[in-house]
Design a protein around this motif. Structure first.
Motif, PDB file in Angstrom:
ATOM      1  N   GLY A  16       0.788  -1.231   0.000  1.00  0.00           N
ATOM      2  CA  GLY A  16       0.000   0.000   0.000  1.00  0.00           C
ATOM      3  C   GLY A  16       0.817   1.275   0.000  1.00  0.00           C
ATOM      4  O   GLY A  16       0.362   2.304   0.493  1.00  0.00           O
ATOM      5  N   PHE A  17       2.028   1.235  -0.571  1.00  0.00           N
ATOM      6  CA  PHE A  17       2.863   2.438  -0.640  1.00  0.00           C
ATOM      7  C   PHE A  17       2.211   3.504  -1.522  1.00  0.00           C
ATOM      8  O   PHE A  17       1.579   3.185  -2.518  1.00  0.00           O
ATOM      9  N   GLN A  18       2.430   4.763  -1.143  1.00  0.00           N
ATOM     10  CA  GLN A  18       1.943   5.902  -1.922  1.00  0.00           C
ATOM     11  C   GLN A  18       3.128   6.798  -2.262  1.00  0.00           C
ATOM     12  O   GLN A  18       3.894   7.160  -1.368  1.00  0.00           O
ATOM     13  N   MET A  19       3.264   7.148  -3.532  1.00  0.00           N
ATOM     14  CA  MET A  19       4.288   8.111  -3.956  1.00  0.00           C
ATOM     15  C   MET A  19       3.740   9.502  -3.659  1.00  0.00           C
ATOM     16  O   MET A  19       2.697   9.890  -4.182  1.00  0.00           O
ATOM     17  N   ILE A  57       2.915   5.269   3.729  1.00  0.00           N
ATOM     18  CA  ILE A  57       2.033   4.114   3.854  1.00  0.00           C
ATOM     19  C   ILE A  57       1.168   4.325   5.089  1.00  0.00           C
ATOM     20  O   ILE A  57       1.648   4.832   6.108  1.00  0.00           O
ATOM     21  N   ASP A  58      -0.098   3.968   4.976  1.00  0.00           N
ATOM     22  CA  ASP A  58      -1.009   4.043   6.118  1.00  0.00           C
ATOM     23  C   ASP A  58      -0.932   2.696   6.833  1.00  0.00           C
ATOM     24  O   ASP A  58      -1.420   1.685   6.321  1.00  0.00           O
ATOM     25  N   ILE A  59      -0.297   2.676   7.991  1.00  0.00           N
ATOM     26  CA  ILE A  59      -0.084   1.439   8.731  1.00  0.00           C
ATOM     27  C   ILE A  59      -1.411   0.949   9.312  1.00  0.00           C
ATOM     28  O   ILE A  59      -2.084   1.663  10.045  1.00  0.00           O
ATOM     29  N   ASP A  60      -1.751  -0.267   8.936  1.00  0.00           N
ATOM     30  CA  ASP A  60      -3.004  -0.907   9.352  1.00  0.00           C
ATOM     31  C   ASP A  60      -2.668  -2.091  10.259  1.00  0.00           C
ATOM     32  O   ASP A  60      -1.910  -2.981   9.861  1.00  0.00           O
ATOM     33  N   PRO A  61      -3.202  -2.126  11.474  1.00  0.00           N
ATOM     34  CA  PRO A  61      -2.876  -3.219  12.400  1.00  0.00           C
ATOM     35  C   PRO A  61      -3.162  -4.608  11.833  1.00  0.00           C
ATOM     36  O   PRO A  61      -2.419  -5.545  12.096  1.00  0.00           O
ATOM     37  N   ASP A 101      13.588   1.285   1.251  1.00  0.00           N
ATOM     38  CA  ASP A 101      14.261   0.774   0.054  1.00  0.00           C
ATOM     39  C   ASP A 101      13.596   1.315  -1.210  1.00  0.00           C
ATOM     40  O   ASP A 101      14.278   1.753  -2.145  1.00  0.00           O
ATOM     41  N   THR A 102      12.289   1.339  -1.221  1.00  0.00           N
ATOM     42  CA  THR A 102      11.549   1.823  -2.394  1.00  0.00           C
ATOM     43  C   THR A 102      11.743   3.327  -2.582  1.00  0.00           C
ATOM     44  O   THR A 102      11.961   3.803  -3.701  1.00  0.00           O
ATOM     45  N   ALA A 103      11.689   4.092  -1.506  1.00  0.00           N
ATOM     46  CA  ALA A 103      11.894   5.540  -1.597  1.00  0.00           C
ATOM     47  C   ALA A 103      13.325   5.870  -2.006  1.00  0.00           C
ATOM     48  O   ALA A 103      13.562   6.801  -2.788  1.00  0.00           O
ATOM     49  N   MET A 104      14.291   5.116  -1.495  1.00  0.00           N
ATOM     50  CA  MET A 104      15.686   5.352  -1.854  1.00  0.00           C
ATOM     51  C   MET A 104      15.907   5.091  -3.349  1.00  0.00           C
ATOM     52  O   MET A 104      16.562   5.883  -4.039  1.00  0.00           O
ATOM     53  N   GLY A 105      15.339   4.009  -3.856  1.00  0.00           N
ATOM     54  CA  GLY A 105      15.420   3.737  -5.288  1.00  0.00           C
ATOM     55  C   GLY A 105      14.720   4.818  -6.103  1.00  0.00           C
ATOM     56  O   GLY A 105      15.192   5.216  -7.168  1.00  0.00           O
TER      57      GLY A 105
END
Length: 120
Positions: free
Chosen positions: A3-6, A18-22, A42-46
């Motif tokens: 659920g990553f968001q750019m 990302i909206d952390i969902d329990p 890792d995704t943001a760094m790339g």
């Protein structure tokens, strides 16, 4: 899947969230699994590095040193990544992860820069 968001990307910087969902992200100890924060970084760094790469160039993670400072709870987790140094073949990138303006984790990594494989 996670659920990553750019949020924004360009000129050697990238912000993702990302909206952390329990239900989806928590481990048995009641905090977000460390792999969620690591994957976001890792995704943001790339993303930060790829925003500087020319056509026909790709990047891949070589190694990341990741520090967990406090547990990540429910709610928005944001990662800011910045290219520190970019050479011809290797780049170094910093990342900081925040939840409610609190630093929860930090990372530094080296990424390989290489020519995209020819398709055919």
């Amino acid at each position: 899947m996670l659920g990553f968001q750019m949020v924004e990307r360009g000129d050697g910087r990238c912000r993702m969230a990302i909206d952390i969902d329990p239900i989806r992200h928590f481990n048995p100890q009641g905090v977000a699994h460390g792999g969620v924060a690591y994957s976001l970084a890792d995704t943001a760094m790339g993303g930060a590095l790829s925003s500087r790469l020319g056509d026909g160039l790709w990047c891949a993670t070589l190694e990341i040193k990741f520090n967990y400072h406090v547990g990540v709870r429910e709610g928005m987790l944001t990662c800011d990544a910045t290219v520190v140094h970019q050479g011809k073949r290797i780049a170094n990138i910093d990342a900081r992860l925040f939840q409610n303006d609190r630093l929860v984790a930090s990372a530094n990594g080296n990424f390989a820069i290489f020519s995209a494989p020819l398709s055919g």
